[in-house]
Scaffold this motif. Structure first.
Motif, PDB file in Angstrom:
ATOM      1  N   ILE A 169      -3.320  10.831  -6.088  1.00  0.00           N
ATOM      2  CA  ILE A 169      -2.307  11.543  -6.871  1.00  0.00           C
ATOM      3  C   ILE A 169      -2.231  11.008  -8.301  1.00  0.00           C
ATOM      4  N   ILE A 170      -2.208   9.691  -8.450  1.00  0.00           N
ATOM      5  CA  ILE A 170      -2.057   9.140  -9.799  1.00  0.00           C
ATOM      6  C   ILE A 170      -3.256   9.514 -10.672  1.00  0.00           C
ATOM      7  N   ASN A 171      -4.458   9.435 -10.111  1.00  0.00           N
ATOM      8  CA  ASN A 171      -5.636   9.797 -10.897  1.00  0.00           C
ATOM      9  C   ASN A 171      -5.647  11.270 -11.267  1.00  0.00           C
ATOM     10  N   LYS A 172      -5.192  12.100 -10.351  1.00  0.00           N
ATOM     11  CA  LYS A 172      -5.140  13.540 -10.594  1.00  0.00           C
ATOM     12  C   LYS A 172      -4.198  13.833 -11.757  1.00  0.00           C
ATOM     13  N   VAL A 173      -3.031  13.218 -11.742  1.00  0.00           N
ATOM     14  CA  VAL A 173      -2.013  13.508 -12.748  1.00  0.00           C
ATOM     15  C   VAL A 173      -2.368  12.905 -14.096  1.00  0.00           C
ATOM     16  N   GLU A 174      -2.864  11.665 -14.083  1.00  0.00           N
ATOM     17  CA  GLU A 174      -3.071  10.969 -15.347  1.00  0.00           C
ATOM     18  C   GLU A 174      -4.493  11.096 -15.858  1.00  0.00           C
ATOM     19  N   GLY A 175      -5.308  11.869 -15.187  1.00  0.00           N
ATOM     20  CA  GLY A 175      -6.675  12.036 -15.643  1.00  0.00           C
ATOM     21  C   GLY A 175      -7.493  10.783 -15.401  1.00  0.00           C
ATOM     22  N   ILE A 204       4.540   9.497  -6.238  1.00  0.00           N
ATOM     23  CA  ILE A 204       5.570  10.533  -6.184  1.00  0.00           C
ATOM     24  C   ILE A 204       6.450  10.458  -7.430  1.00  0.00           C
ATOM     25  N   GLY A 205       6.754   9.248  -7.848  1.00  0.00           N
ATOM     26  CA  GLY A 205       7.531   9.069  -9.071  1.00  0.00           C
ATOM     27  C   GLY A 205       6.811   9.638 -10.277  1.00  0.00           C
ATOM     28  N   VAL A 206       5.500   9.388 -10.342  1.00  0.00           N
ATOM     29  CA  VAL A 206       4.714   9.881 -11.481  1.00  0.00           C
ATOM     30  C   VAL A 206       4.690  11.413 -11.490  1.00  0.00           C
ATOM     31  N   VAL A 207       4.468  12.009 -10.321  1.00  0.00           N
ATOM     32  CA  VAL A 207       4.379  13.472 -10.223  1.00  0.00           C
ATOM     33  C   VAL A 207       5.703  14.123 -10.568  1.00  0.00           C
ATOM     34  N   THR A 208       6.792  13.578 -10.033  1.00  0.00           N
ATOM     35  CA  THR A 208       8.100  14.209 -10.233  1.00  0.00           C
ATOM     36  C   THR A 208       8.777  13.717 -11.506  1.00  0.00           C
ATOM     37  N   ASP A 209       8.035  12.854 -12.244  1.00  0.00           N
ATOM     38  CA  ASP A 209       8.570  12.374 -13.502  1.00  0.00           C
ATOM     39  C   ASP A 209       9.887  11.598 -13.319  1.00  0.00           C
ATOM     40  N   SER A 210      10.031  10.955 -12.179  1.00  0.00           N
ATOM     41  CA  SER A 210      11.210  10.106 -12.002  1.00  0.00           C
ATOM     42  C   SER A 210      10.757   8.641 -12.028  1.00  0.00           C
ATOM     43  N   SER A 211      11.704   7.725 -11.970  1.00  0.00           N
ATOM     44  CA  SER A 211      11.363   6.310 -12.095  1.00  0.00           C
ATOM     45  C   SER A 211      10.545   5.830 -10.903  1.00  0.00           C
ATOM     46  N   PRO A 212       9.302   5.354 -11.144  1.00  0.00           N
ATOM     47  CA  PRO A 212       8.428   4.913 -10.050  1.00  0.00           C
ATOM     48  C   PRO A 212       9.042   3.760  -9.248  1.00  0.00           C
ATOM     49  N   VAL A 213       9.890   2.942  -9.889  1.00  0.00           N
ATOM     50  CA  VAL A 213      10.476   1.812  -9.169  1.00  0.00           C
ATOM     51  C   VAL A 213      11.313   2.314  -7.987  1.00  0.00           C
ATOM     52  N   TRP A 214      12.120   3.344  -8.264  1.00  0.00           N
ATOM     53  CA  TRP A 214      13.013   3.813  -7.205  1.00  0.00           C
ATOM     54  C   TRP A 214      12.264   4.579  -6.120  1.00  0.00           C
ATOM     55  N   THR A 215      11.285   5.403  -6.516  1.00  0.00           N
ATOM     56  CA  THR A 215      10.526   6.128  -5.482  1.00  0.00           C
ATOM     57  C   THR A 215       9.693   5.154  -4.644  1.00  0.00           C
ATOM     58  N   ALA A 216       9.169   4.113  -5.297  1.00  0.00           N
ATOM     59  CA  ALA A 216       8.414   3.101  -4.552  1.00  0.00           C
ATOM     60  C   ALA A 216       9.333   2.387  -3.564  1.00  0.00           C
ATOM     61  N   HIS A 268       0.840  -1.210   0.000  1.00  0.00           N
ATOM     62  CA  HIS A 268       0.000   0.000   0.000  1.00  0.00           C
ATOM     63  C   HIS A 268       0.869   1.251   0.000  1.00  0.00           C
ATOM     64  N   VAL A 269       1.865   1.236   0.885  1.00  0.00           N
ATOM     65  CA  VAL A 269       2.718   2.421   1.000  1.00  0.00           C
ATOM     66  C   VAL A 269       3.525   2.633  -0.281  1.00  0.00           C
ATOM     67  N   ALA A 270       3.929   1.517  -0.911  1.00  0.00           N
ATOM     68  CA  ALA A 270       4.711   1.635  -2.143  1.00  0.00           C
ATOM     69  C   ALA A 270       3.927   2.391  -3.220  1.00  0.00           C
ATOM     70  N   LEU A 271       2.597   2.290  -3.179  1.00  0.00           N
ATOM     71  CA  LEU A 271       1.811   3.010  -4.191  1.00  0.00           C
ATOM     72  C   LEU A 271       1.992   4.515  -4.055  1.00  0.00           C
ATOM     73  N   ALA A 272       2.092   4.990  -2.805  1.00  0.00           N
ATOM     74  CA  ALA A 272       2.369   6.414  -2.611  1.00  0.00           C
ATOM     75  C   ALA A 272       3.717   6.758  -3.242  1.00  0.00           C
ATOM     76  N   GLY A 273       4.669   5.866  -3.117  1.00  0.00           N
ATOM     77  CA  GLY A 273       5.974   6.077  -3.735  1.00  0.00           C
ATOM     78  C   GLY A 273       5.863   6.137  -5.248  1.00  0.00           C
TER      79      GLY A 273
END
Ligand code: ADP
Ligand code: MG
Ligand code: ZN
Ligand code: ZN
Ligand code: ZN
Ligand code: ZN
Lengths: 249, 352
Positions: free
Chosen positions: B105-111, B53-65, B45-50
């Motif tokens: 966050i993901i829904n907000k960013v990706e519509g 953050i990756g999606v918002v900051t345009d960095s690799s989601p694997v590493w932020t997760a 669950h927590v990894a999804l927040a990570g």
């Protein structure tokens, strides 16, 4: 205790020691010196602080005052904790998974070697010897869950013995065990006592350890209320019973 | 088979499945042992927040997760070490807060299009890229190495924390190591089975393995075997049956669990039929118990009122009453089986 000039230094030396949990003292002002080879029984009602006292020697309950020396070293500076063997009061052995008797006993050796070194032949040999001491050598590869309560206690004793400790701390090793197993267990403790192992045993069954124990401590409401030989303890109990009888009359 | 392997994305998918199937049960057995089976789920669950953050900051989601899950894992251990009863509520806040924040966050960013979100929640193995697979493989190698080297210590701490502490093992450090291993496993498995189903691959193969083994060692290897079969088999099945990979892997693991339960009880029934129990036996045989001990293969029997008794699980077995049948291995066969001749090796495999 003898105070002769040649008396060996005590294995456990407490001076006005206090132990407790979360900063709250439970046992206070304990003065106690245990000589090498002595077998000491700790008696007392539930909740009086027996467990808190003996686990204090292992660093499991908080040391809140006075001085505590174990094996000639202040407790906080004792590096090699495997020099004190510990048989805890609870009885689950392996948590939520299966494990063999030998696997459980082998965990008693882990702290004696660096983290990257696997168990060697000497380790396996030590496990075998510890199991032999408690009479379970033929069950080394059994799933621990298939053992009786008394046998499981002996597995815990073997785990405490496997690293060759200089003093053994046992918390109610005979509680809740059927009579036949209790006899075997008492035999194991007698054997250890004969071989000169220093022991501190919390128990409610002094009878089961008759002839093995050479000193009795009683803990009451966080204080040592008695310290003497088993004979003196029997006299003390009789005296108290008489006093209670007079009060009733 | 070859048509599947000809596809680049399927080769990636199978490799990713293999390393996940290997790593997840290896770490999961300690969670089962500590009765913290659902911690992997919470970290997912927590990894999804990570990921968010990756999606918002345009960095690799694997590493932020990975960062989010590792931090959460360490915090869990610190809360547990404090021993506060409010710790449970703190975990709930962290787990559901992570999941909720991730979804928002993901829904907000990706519509409105939620394909990406679904991919993280339930796995999206076909979109796993070559570089993802390289990262997963490296991380899995680290997980396997650390767990194999530290497995006895992790076993000791998970089994009896109090004794481990008394004997001088670094209990908090080992618990944190396990939390970090769990977090890394969650992220490695994220693309393959999805954050909501990860815990299943850590727990179910281990639950199955418990049915088939009587030692921690054997259970570990059974679990790894079953985990690899579930994950690789699940990905293959999902390719041919055109089903979602994550769900297929978990259903396959559950099917294997059912088989293991069946196999375990069958084996037990066979073992019970193959040997005879001594009736009511209150006495415990042992060195100096007063009965003569006789060597018998890899164990000892005790001569008890004309019977030969050998300890087995919670009872005593009757072993061959005719020493001659045992002395001559050539006469084995049916007679040997009927008199209940077996070795400790057999017995170790017998489960309750
Ligand atoms: N881990 C702990 N945290 C806080 N208090 C404790 C803990 N263990 C024991 N206590 C308290 O210390 C007191 C003595 O308990 P204990 O030493 O276990 O007694 P005994 O072993 O004689 O039954 C009890 O009041 C108990 O509630
Ligand atoms: Mg107690
Ligand atoms: Zn016997
Ligand atoms: Zn036999
Ligand atoms: Zn018998
Ligand atoms: Zn049997």
């Amino acid at each position: 205790m003898s105070t002769g000039v040649s008396a060996p230094p005590p294995v456990v030396d407490l001076r006005r020691a206090s132990f407790g949990h979360l900063g709250r003292p439970v046992v206070t002002d304990v003065d106690l010196a245990i000589a090498p080879g002595q077998v000491v029984a700790v008696l007392g009602p539930n909740g009086s602080g027996k467990t808190t006292l003996v686990t204090g020697l292992l660093g499991l309950s908080d040391h809140l005052g006075g001085t505590v020396e174990v094996l000639g070293t202040p407790l906080a500076r004792l590096r090699d904790r495997t020099r004190i063997g510990y048989v805890p009061q609870r009885h689950t052995l392996s948590g939520g998974v299966r494990a063999t008797v030998a696997e459980i006993v082998a965990t008693g050796l882990l702290a004696t070697r660096p983290w990257w070194r696997p168990a060697g032949r000497r380790g396996r040999e030590a496990v075998r010897r510890a199991l032999e001491t408690v009479g379970l050598a033929d069950r080394a590869r059994f799933d621990v869950d298939t053992l009786s309560g008394g046998q499981q206690r002996r597995v815990l004793i073997a785990r405490a013995l496997v690293a060759d400790p200089e003093v053994l701390v046992m918390d109610e090793p005979t509680a809740g065990v059927d009579e036949a197993s209790q006899k075997v267990l008492a035999g194991v403790l007698r054997g250890l006592a004969t071989s000169g192992t220093t022991m501190l045993v919390v128990t409610h069954e002094l009878g089961a350890l008759r002839g093995t124990v050479d000193r009795v401590l009683a803990v009451d409401a966080g204080h040592l209320s008695f310290d003497g030989t088993p004979q003196e303890y029997a006299a003390h109990q009789a005296e108290r019973a008489r006093a209670a009888g007079r009060e009733d009359a | 088979m070859s048509d599947m392997l000809a596809l680049d994305f399927m080769r990636n998918a199978l490799l990713a499945a293999l390393v996940v199937g290997l790593a997840a049960p290896l770490v999961g057995i300690f969670l089962v042992q500590r009765r913290l089976s659902l911690v992997g789920d919470g970290l997912g669950h927590v990894a999804l927040a990570g990921v968010a953050i990756g999606v918002v900051t345009d960095s690799s989601p694997v590493w932020t997760a990975l960062v989010a899950a590792v931090l959460a894992g360490v915090v869990i251990e610190l809360i547990r070490a404090r021993g506060r009863t409010s710790g449970d509520v703190a975990l709930a806040l962290m787990f559901y807060g992570g999941l909720a924040a991730g979804v928002v966050i993901i829904n907000k960013v990706e519509g409105a299009q939620t394909a990406n979100l679904t991919g993280y929640l339930f796995g999206s193995i076909t979109t796993t890229t070559r570089s993802d697979v390289a990262v997963f493989t490296a991380l899995s190698a680290v997980i396997v190495l650390v767990t194999v080297v530290l497995r006895q210590r992790l076993f000791a701490v998970a089994g009896d924390e109090e004794f481990a502490r008394a004997s001088g093992l670094p209990v908090l450090a080992l618990n944190i190591v396990l939390a970090v291993l769990t977090a890394v496993t969650v992220v490695v498995a994220m693309r393959v089975i999805g954050l909501l189903l990860i815990s299943a691959l850590m727990i179910i193969p281990n639950a199955a393995a418990q049915q088939l083994s009587a030692s921690f060692r054997a259970a570990t290897w059974w679990a790894v075997g079953l985990g690899v079969v579930s994950s690789v088999g699940g990905v293959m099945t999902s390719y041919y049956a055109d089903t979602a990979s994550g769900g297929t892997i978990v259903l396959l693991a559950i099917a294997l669990f059912a088989l293991a339960v069946l196999g375990g009880s069958l084996r037990k029934a066979v073992a019970t039929a193959r040997h005879r129990h001594a009736e009511r036996h209150l006495h415990e045989h042992g060195p100096g118990c007063g009965h003569e001990a006789v060597a018998h293969g890899d164990h000892v029997d005790y001569l008890h009122d004309g019977h030969r008794h050998a300890a087995h699980e919670g009872h005593y077995d009757e072993h061959a009453d005719h020493p001659s049948a045992d002395a001559d291995p050539g006469s084995g066969g049916v007679a040997g089986a009927r008199t209940g001749r077996h070795t400790l090796g057999d017995r170790e495999e017998v489960t309750r």
